[in-house]
Design an enzyme around this catalytic site. Sequence first.
Site, PDB file in Angstrom:
ATOM      1  N   ARG A   1       0.930   9.016  -0.177  1.00  0.00           N
ATOM      2  CA  ARG A   1       1.417   8.378   1.057  1.00  0.00           C
ATOM      3  C   ARG A   1       2.157   9.448   1.851  1.00  0.00           C
ATOM      4  NH1 ARG A   1       4.728   2.858   2.098  1.00  0.00           N
ATOM      5  NH2 ARG A   1       2.609   2.149   1.742  1.00  0.00           N
TER       6      ARG A   1
ATOM      7  N   ARG B   1      -1.946  -6.300  -3.924  1.00  0.00           N
ATOM      8  CA  ARG B   1      -1.839  -4.840  -3.851  1.00  0.00           C
ATOM      9  C   ARG B   1      -2.131  -4.224  -5.223  1.00  0.00           C
ATOM     10  NH1 ARG B   1       0.630  -2.316   0.026  1.00  0.00           N
ATOM     11  NH2 ARG B   1      -0.863  -0.757  -0.635  1.00  0.00           N
TER      12      ARG B   1
ATOM     13  N   HIS C   1      -4.477   2.730   6.484  1.00  0.00           N
ATOM     14  CA  HIS C   1      -3.866   2.142   5.281  1.00  0.00           C
ATOM     15  C   HIS C   1      -4.946   1.398   4.489  1.00  0.00           C
ATOM     16  CE1 HIS C   1      -0.865   0.926   2.567  1.00  0.00           C
ATOM     17  NE2 HIS C   1      -0.145   0.097   3.295  1.00  0.00           N
TER      18      HIS C   1
ATOM     19  N   GLN D   1      -4.218  -1.286   1.608  1.00  0.00           N
ATOM     20  CA  GLN D   1      -3.673  -2.555   2.104  1.00  0.00           C
ATOM     21  C   GLN D   1      -4.787  -3.514   2.524  1.00  0.00           C
ATOM     22  OE1 GLN D   1      -0.268  -3.619   2.488  1.00  0.00           O
ATOM     23  NE2 GLN D   1      -1.339  -5.556   2.832  1.00  0.00           N
TER      24      GLN D   1
ATOM     25  N   ASP E   1       2.353  -6.760  11.847  1.00  0.00           N
ATOM     26  CA  ASP E   1       3.003  -5.656  11.122  1.00  0.00           C
ATOM     27  C   ASP E   1       4.276  -5.302  11.883  1.00  0.00           C
ATOM     28  OD1 ASP E   1       3.531  -3.449   9.495  1.00  0.00           O
ATOM     29  OD2 ASP E   1       2.074  -2.136  10.489  1.00  0.00           O
TER      30      ASP E   1
ATOM     31  N   CYS F   1       1.449  -7.267   6.114  1.00  0.00           N
ATOM     32  CA  CYS F   1       1.401  -6.304   5.004  1.00  0.00           C
ATOM     33  C   CYS F   1       2.770  -6.121   4.351  1.00  0.00           C
ATOM     34  CB  CYS F   1       0.854  -4.965   5.492  1.00  0.00           C
ATOM     35  SG  CYS F   1       1.759  -4.298   6.909  1.00  0.00           S
TER      36      CYS F   1
HETATM   37  N1   CP Z   1       2.513  -2.899   2.628  1.00  0.00           N
HETATM   38  C1   CP Z   1       2.994  -1.746   2.137  1.00  0.00           C
HETATM   39  O1   CP Z   1       2.331  -0.719   2.132  1.00  0.00           O
HETATM   40  O2   CP Z   1       4.260  -1.843   1.657  1.00  0.00           O
HETATM   41  P1   CP Z   1       5.172  -0.664   1.122  1.00  0.00           P
HETATM   42  O3   CP Z   1       5.526   0.200   2.313  1.00  0.00           O
HETATM   43  O4   CP Z   1       6.362  -1.345   0.526  1.00  0.00           O
HETATM   44  O5   CP Z   1       4.407   0.143   0.114  1.00  0.00           O
HETATM   45  N1  NVA Z   2       2.854   0.321  10.016  1.00  0.00           N
HETATM   46  C1  NVA Z   2       3.771   0.321   8.890  1.00  0.00           C
HETATM   47  C2  NVA Z   2       3.097  -0.185   7.663  1.00  0.00           C
HETATM   48  C3  NVA Z   2       3.988  -0.290   6.465  1.00  0.00           C
HETATM   49  C4  NVA Z   2       3.250  -0.768   5.252  1.00  0.00           C
HETATM   50  C5  NVA Z   2       4.297   1.737   8.686  1.00  0.00           C
HETATM   51  O1  NVA Z   2       3.490   2.672   8.749  1.00  0.00           O
HETATM   52  O2  NVA Z   2       5.495   1.896   8.484  1.00  0.00           O
END
Ligand code: CP
Ligand code: NVA
Length: 312
Positions: free
Chosen positions: A100, A293, A127, A130, A224, A265
């Site tokens: 990530r 997830r 993502h 997700q 989101d 999400c």
């Molecule tokens: N939805 C999601 O990716 O959550 P986190 O940022 O907690 O991993």
């Molecule tokens: N758009 C958000 C998604 C988090 C799971 C971010 O990138 O922070």
Amino acid sequence: MKDLLRTADLSRADVDLLLDTAAQFAQNPLRSKDALANRTVAIYMTKPSTRTRLASESAVAHLGGTPIFLRGDDLQIGRGETIADTARVISGFCSAMLIRTFAQSDVDELGLHASIPVINGLTDVDHPTQLLADWATIREVFGTDIAGRKFTYVGDGNNMAHAWLAMGAILGAHVVVSTPTGKWAPDNDAIATARKIADSTGATIEVDHDPENAAKGSSVLYTDVWMSMGDPENERAEKLKALAPYQVNGHLMGLAEKDAIFMHCLPAHRGEEVTADVIDGARSHIWREAFHRRTTIQSIMYHLVRGELKGR
Ligand code: CP
Ligand code: NVA
């Protein structure tokens, strides 16, 4: 297909396989409890995470392996070691890695130089893991016959909006993304990619700027956060103002189909992108979505390590 770098890399057959296996991991988390026995999986994150980290570490454990969690500043990358060298070293120790981070190009570069599967656990523009959890949830509610249904994302034109378009395109769905115009609309590249996929799958891709029109007749209303990880803080006030009409609230849910569900999400900011009555209400499926997830990341790891995904 060695890696899962982008949502758009998946074929329809890959998604079907991944979701079928995820359904089995939902029933029985330990059905492949030796798949990664005596092996390790690196989970490297330069952004925070609650769900993706917990899901990934749990997934590896359920497959019999050991997760190795690495925070951004744990590795020598921060001191100038190259991504290519890091990829080679991790490949020598681990059977897969999930990353990530901010730049998609860093994830692509890891994939290029790693000999093991690399999984995108979120970048600024995508993502993929997700979206598999999202569609595992959608299929439980609506099944696989989605003809005539409309699946709508309302809010910021961010990584989630891009992934929503790509996955909808792969599945031949009618997907709508409704965002402000200009700075917070989805990237043109992401729209073009989804439209290109839709040419061969029969999907309908709509990019809209009128949230009420988008919500009308939808089976899913998805949103989101308005401020994503890494978004510039000095734009917060301007951005929240631009996004205010895109809040998912009782009025917007009232325009959707009678059997419509709400999805997110997470993490969520009640009172910003969604009201508490909607996200905590009877039509919200957020906790099942979060549960998936783990089932879907477990499925991705299982099939990638076995070399069973074909890609588009
Ligand atoms: N939805 C999601 O990716 O959550 P986190 O940022 O907690 O991993
Ligand atoms: N758009 C958000 C998604 C988090 C799971 C971010 O990138 O922070």
